[in-house]
Motif scaffolding. Sequence first.
Motif, PDB file in Angstrom:
ATOM      1  N   ALA A 156      31.010  38.268  40.260  1.00  0.00           N
ATOM      2  CA  ALA A 156      30.812  38.012  41.689  1.00  0.00           C
ATOM      3  C   ALA A 156      31.165  39.228  42.532  1.00  0.00           C
ATOM      4  O   ALA A 156      30.510  39.502  43.546  1.00  0.00           O
ATOM      5  N   SER A 157      32.179  39.982  42.114  1.00  0.00           N
ATOM      6  CA  SER A 157      32.552  41.187  42.867  1.00  0.00           C
ATOM      7  C   SER A 157      31.438  42.222  42.823  1.00  0.00           C
ATOM      8  O   SER A 157      31.131  42.869  43.846  1.00  0.00           O
ATOM      9  N   LEU A 158      30.819  42.402  41.662  1.00  0.00           N
ATOM     10  CA  LEU A 158      29.722  43.367  41.563  1.00  0.00           C
ATOM     11  C   LEU A 158      28.553  42.963  42.450  1.00  0.00           C
ATOM     12  O   LEU A 158      27.998  43.792  43.186  1.00  0.00           O
ATOM     13  N   PHE A 159      28.164  41.708  42.398  1.00  0.00           N
ATOM     14  CA  PHE A 159      27.042  41.260  43.226  1.00  0.00           C
ATOM     15  C   PHE A 159      27.388  41.339  44.712  1.00  0.00           C
ATOM     16  O   PHE A 159      26.545  41.727  45.531  1.00  0.00           O
ATOM     17  N   ALA A 160      28.617  40.972  45.071  1.00  0.00           N
ATOM     18  CA  ALA A 160      29.012  41.056  46.476  1.00  0.00           C
ATOM     19  C   ALA A 160      28.963  42.495  46.965  1.00  0.00           C
ATOM     20  O   ALA A 160      28.518  42.773  48.093  1.00  0.00           O
ATOM     21  N   TYR A 161      29.397  43.430  46.142  1.00  0.00           N
ATOM     22  CA  TYR A 161      29.372  44.848  46.535  1.00  0.00           C
ATOM     23  C   TYR A 161      27.944  45.322  46.791  1.00  0.00           C
ATOM     24  O   TYR A 161      27.664  45.951  47.826  1.00  0.00           O
ATOM     25  N   PHE A 162      27.039  45.036  45.872  1.00  0.00           N
ATOM     26  CA  PHE A 162      25.677  45.525  46.031  1.00  0.00           C
ATOM     27  C   PHE A 162      24.952  44.817  47.180  1.00  0.00           C
ATOM     28  O   PHE A 162      24.130  45.431  47.870  1.00  0.00           O
ATOM     29  N   LEU A 163      25.261  43.557  47.408  1.00  0.00           N
ATOM     30  CA  LEU A 163      24.683  42.882  48.573  1.00  0.00           C
ATOM     31  C   LEU A 163      25.193  43.490  49.870  1.00  0.00           C
ATOM     32  O   LEU A 163      24.462  43.545  50.874  1.00  0.00           O
ATOM     33  N   TRP A 164      26.426  43.963  49.853  1.00  0.00           N
ATOM     34  CA  TRP A 164      27.036  44.510  51.062  1.00  0.00           C
ATOM     35  C   TRP A 164      26.512  45.897  51.378  1.00  0.00           C
ATOM     36  O   TRP A 164      26.240  46.224  52.541  1.00  0.00           O
ATOM     37  N   VAL A 165      26.347  46.751  50.358  1.00  0.00           N
ATOM     38  CA  VAL A 165      26.003  48.152  50.614  1.00  0.00           C
ATOM     39  C   VAL A 165      24.499  48.403  50.645  1.00  0.00           C
ATOM     40  O   VAL A 165      24.066  49.458  51.136  1.00  0.00           O
ATOM     41  N   LEU A 166      23.695  47.478  50.138  1.00  0.00           N
ATOM     42  CA  LEU A 166      22.251  47.699  50.062  1.00  0.00           C
ATOM     43  C   LEU A 166      21.503  46.813  51.041  1.00  0.00           C
ATOM     44  O   LEU A 166      21.987  45.741  51.437  1.00  0.00           O
ATOM     45  N   THR A 167      20.324  47.249  51.409  1.00  0.00           N
ATOM     46  CA  THR A 167      19.434  46.394  52.185  1.00  0.00           C
ATOM     47  C   THR A 167      18.893  45.295  51.272  1.00  0.00           C
ATOM     48  O   THR A 167      18.858  45.467  50.035  1.00  0.00           O
TER      49      THR A 167
ATOM     50  N   GLU B  57      27.040  37.692  50.672  1.00  0.00           N
ATOM     51  CA  GLU B  57      28.271  38.308  50.181  1.00  0.00           C
ATOM     52  C   GLU B  57      29.502  37.600  50.737  1.00  0.00           C
ATOM     53  O   GLU B  57      30.567  37.609  50.106  1.00  0.00           O
ATOM     54  N   GLN B  58      29.357  36.963  51.912  1.00  0.00           N
ATOM     55  CA  GLN B  58      30.478  36.210  52.459  1.00  0.00           C
ATOM     56  C   GLN B  58      30.837  35.033  51.556  1.00  0.00           C
ATOM     57  O   GLN B  58      32.010  34.771  51.274  1.00  0.00           O
ATOM     58  N   PHE B  59      29.813  34.320  51.102  1.00  0.00           N
ATOM     59  CA  PHE B  59      30.100  33.184  50.232  1.00  0.00           C
ATOM     60  C   PHE B  59      30.593  33.647  48.868  1.00  0.00           C
ATOM     61  O   PHE B  59      31.421  32.972  48.250  1.00  0.00           O
ATOM     62  N   LEU B  60      30.117  34.788  48.395  1.00  0.00           N
ATOM     63  CA  LEU B  60      30.620  35.313  47.139  1.00  0.00           C
ATOM     64  C   LEU B  60      32.108  35.646  47.234  1.00  0.00           C
ATOM     65  O   LEU B  60      32.850  35.494  46.258  1.00  0.00           O
ATOM     66  N   LEU B  61      32.553  36.087  48.402  1.00  0.00           N
ATOM     67  CA  LEU B  61      33.987  36.317  48.582  1.00  0.00           C
ATOM     68  C   LEU B  61      34.761  35.011  48.492  1.00  0.00           C
ATOM     69  O   LEU B  61      35.867  34.961  47.928  1.00  0.00           O
ATOM     70  N   ILE B  62      34.193  33.940  49.053  1.00  0.00           N
ATOM     71  CA  ILE B  62      34.815  32.625  48.902  1.00  0.00           C
ATOM     72  C   ILE B  62      34.868  32.244  47.425  1.00  0.00           C
ATOM     73  O   ILE B  62      35.873  31.720  46.938  1.00  0.00           O
ATOM     74  N   GLU B  63      33.796  32.536  46.707  1.00  0.00           N
ATOM     75  CA  GLU B  63      33.745  32.203  45.288  1.00  0.00           C
ATOM     76  C   GLU B  63      34.778  33.010  44.498  1.00  0.00           C
ATOM     77  O   GLU B  63      35.389  32.491  43.559  1.00  0.00           O
ATOM     78  N   ILE B  64      34.986  34.245  44.875  1.00  0.00           N
ATOM     79  CA  ILE B  64      36.016  35.057  44.211  1.00  0.00           C
ATOM     80  C   ILE B  64      37.396  34.452  44.459  1.00  0.00           C
ATOM     81  O   ILE B  64      38.227  34.356  43.548  1.00  0.00           O
ATOM     82  N   GLY B  65      37.649  34.046  45.711  1.00  0.00           N
ATOM     83  CA  GLY B  65      38.915  33.391  46.012  1.00  0.00           C
ATOM     84  C   GLY B  65      39.095  32.108  45.218  1.00  0.00           C
ATOM     85  O   GLY B  65      40.191  31.820  44.710  1.00  0.00           O
ATOM     86  N   ALA B  66      38.019  31.341  45.077  1.00  0.00           N
ATOM     87  CA  ALA B  66      38.088  30.116  44.279  1.00  0.00           C
ATOM     88  C   ALA B  66      38.353  30.436  42.811  1.00  0.00           C
ATOM     89  O   ALA B  66      39.062  29.688  42.127  1.00  0.00           O
ATOM     90  N   ALA B  67      37.800  31.548  42.320  1.00  0.00           N
ATOM     91  CA  ALA B  67      38.046  31.939  40.933  1.00  0.00           C
ATOM     92  C   ALA B  67      39.519  32.265  40.704  1.00  0.00           C
ATOM     93  O   ALA B  67      40.065  32.002  39.622  1.00  0.00           O
ATOM     94  N   VAL B  68      40.163  32.842  41.703  1.00  0.00           N
ATOM     95  CA  VAL B  68      41.608  33.107  41.597  1.00  0.00           C
ATOM     96  C   VAL B  68      42.377  31.791  41.508  1.00  0.00           C
ATOM     97  O   VAL B  68      43.300  31.638  40.695  1.00  0.00           O
TER      98      VAL B  68
END
Length: 443
Positions: free
Chosen positions: A186-197, A292-303
């Motif tokens: 999820a971190s990898l996908f969130a990063y690429f969604l954030w930095v790319l169009t 990417e916002q929801f992926l951050l929520i998903e990362i928090g849920a994974a913790v």
Amino acid sequence: MNALASATSTPLERDARLVNAREHRVRPGEIAIGVVIGRASEYFDFFVYALASVLVFPRLIFPWADPLTATLYSFALFAVAFAARPFGTLLFMWIDRHHGRGVKLTIALFLLGGSTMAIALLPGHAEIGAAAAWLLALFRVGQGVAVGGAWDGLPTLLSLNAPREKRGWYAMVPQLGAPLGLIVAASLFAYFLWVLTPRDFLAWGWRYPFFVALAINVVALFARLRLVATPEFTRLFEQGELQPAPAFRTMVEQWRIILLGAVAPLASFALFHVVTVFPLAWVMLTQPRPLEQFLLIEIGAAVVFLLALVASGVTADLIGRRKVLGWSAVAIGVFGFAGPPLLGWGIGGQVGFMLAGAALLGLAFGQSSGVVNDRLPSAARYTGAAIVANAAWFTGAAFAPLVALFLASRLGLWAVGLYLLSGVACTLGALWINKHWATHPSE
């Protein structure tokens, strides 16, 4: 070449033996680290595909369909790997018996990494038409066959080397790979969604997480081979604890325990994809906003998932594994009524759903693996455990995202709870039957 020699015959295994722990003995803690590394690599491959099945494949492979239908098609391909896993187990058990576990693991993990990396090179529907979907299905089959074949018996090795008073803790350890794999993917996908169009992400950005898989699998392969080469593994192999038995004979002779083992964890397995995969699809389809916002929520849920797994290990050693599994199933049933509608309540409801669902998932999933495998005779335990795992994942988890999205789109979010309740009923029924039916494996 005898069976024992063939099980430790590859150069990789001999190299791994050279780095065994001091005094030529690997302790339970070291076994646990190897198991976690191996499972984390498998779950990383798994979640990379799962996230792409929501974020990428509906638009790349099925652009001609409306978004909901395209996502349902994508989830149908998602299930293909689980159907392929039993065939991988059969094939690689044969390789195990004839060429050794090191050969088996090497082929299986390179097939897993290669299939995952091949998906990264996949052209879309715009380039090759319907062939894109067929190729994706083929590579997904490769992933499933590889995961089915990568069964190494290490959780059994871990449980048999664990102190009796810590069996619940060490039963939980292999499951730690799931949240760790999810966090990285999820971190990898969130990063690429954030930095790319969005256009660049769909054209090439999504492919990078798939490329990472091969490197991770090489590290995991060596970690697992190191344990296969240990004296403990050799001793258990000689005693029959970790020898592959004929799969069909095992199914015929141990069908009762295999059936119970496949059904017992269904509450947690149903919840697994309802928490980790389905919410992302629902949010993407119904509440457009930066994913990417929801992926951050998903990362928090994974913790939270990770912490709840740890709590399940501690609790199981205090009150027993079956009680933890039973009470967590009841809690999942309650969550099935109250939880899914939260996804329609905006970001606050989504956070509540993800965190509560992840906590319950950790408690249940931590003790779901092999809950009745100790009932299997030692000669059938290695093969029987692999069959149980394949059957449980196929029955409880393979179609969860597809069924959940279909029910939610047709009946509303409340209907997702019906799927969870079916898993809860199976778990509680299996635990009740186990008291009376599987007390003696020979029955």
